[in-house]
Write a protein that holds these residues in place. Sequence first.
Motif, short mmCIF file in Angstrom:
data_model
loop_
_atom_site.label_atom_id
_atom_site.label_comp_id
_atom_site.label_asym_id
_atom_site.label_seq_id
_atom_site.Cartn_x
_atom_site.Cartn_y
_atom_site.Cartn_z
N SER A 1 0.83 -1.21 0.00
CA SER A 1 0.00 0.00 0.00
C SER A 1 0.86 1.26 0.00
O SER A 1 0.50 2.26 -0.59
CB SER A 1 -0.97 0.00 1.18
N GLU B 1 -6.44 -11.56 1.68
CA GLU B 1 -7.74 -11.34 1.04
C GLU B 1 -8.67 -12.53 1.27
O GLU B 1 -9.86 -12.35 1.53
CB GLU B 1 -7.55 -11.06 -0.45
N LYS C 1 -11.50 -8.14 -1.45
CA LYS C 1 -10.39 -7.74 -2.31
C LYS C 1 -9.81 -6.45 -1.74
O LYS C 1 -10.53 -5.47 -1.55
CB LYS C 1 -10.90 -7.53 -3.73
N PHE D 1 -6.84 -4.88 -2.98
CA PHE D 1 -6.16 -4.08 -4.00
C PHE D 1 -6.80 -4.30 -5.36
O PHE D 1 -7.24 -5.41 -5.68
CB PHE D 1 -4.68 -4.49 -4.13
N ASP D 2 -6.81 -3.24 -6.16
CA ASP D 2 -7.09 -3.36 -7.59
C ASP D 2 -5.73 -3.43 -8.26
O ASP D 2 -4.89 -2.54 -8.09
CB ASP D 2 -7.86 -2.14 -8.11
N ARG D 3 -5.49 -4.51 -8.97
CA ARG D 3 -4.21 -4.67 -9.67
C ARG D 3 -4.34 -4.01 -11.03
O ARG D 3 -5.15 -4.43 -11.86
CB ARG D 3 -3.86 -6.15 -9.81
N ARG D 4 -3.53 -3.00 -11.27
CA ARG D 4 -3.56 -2.27 -12.53
C ARG D 4 -2.15 -2.20 -13.10
O ARG D 4 -1.18 -2.48 -12.42
CB ARG D 4 -4.12 -0.87 -12.32
N PHE E 1 -0.55 -1.26 -7.71
CA PHE E 1 -1.61 -1.74 -6.83
C PHE E 1 -2.30 -0.54 -6.19
O PHE E 1 -1.65 0.29 -5.55
CB PHE E 1 -1.02 -2.63 -5.73
N THR F 1 -8.52 -0.80 -2.66
CA THR F 1 -9.98 -0.78 -2.84
C THR F 1 -10.57 -0.04 -1.63
O THR F 1 -9.84 0.22 -0.66
CB THR F 1 -10.54 -2.21 -2.89
#
Length: 119
Positions: free
Chosen positions: A16, A43, A49, A51-54, A58, A61
């Motif tokens: 984070s 998780e 969830k 984290f949004d993995r992009r 990261f 959420t």
Amino acid sequence: MRGFDWDDIQAFLAISRAGRLTVAAQQMGVDHSTLSRRIAALEAHFGVKLFDRRSVGFLLTPEGERVLSDAEAMESLAMRMRHRLEDVSVGLTGSVRVGTPEGFGTYFLAPSDCRSASA
């Protein structure tokens, strides 16, 4: 809390803060796959969830944002406990006595100002 692991929380905090899995892994001195497994375990434990993995990294959420403040509080408490245990004022105290032959003690162990005081 069955299956809860403090190392998973540390992994969560590292990712984070760093925003990228590889950077967090490097900062923690572990392989990125280890951190990925730790986040997956966390998780799964919480059932959300985090984290949004992009492609940019990261991103937390909304659930991850809520967990973040509690995780930071846990980290703060753990650091406070460690600091209290490592506090130098809680260290060893007392006198140390060394027995040596007079010549060795006089010329090698005692500082020069002590030799004049004992003479």
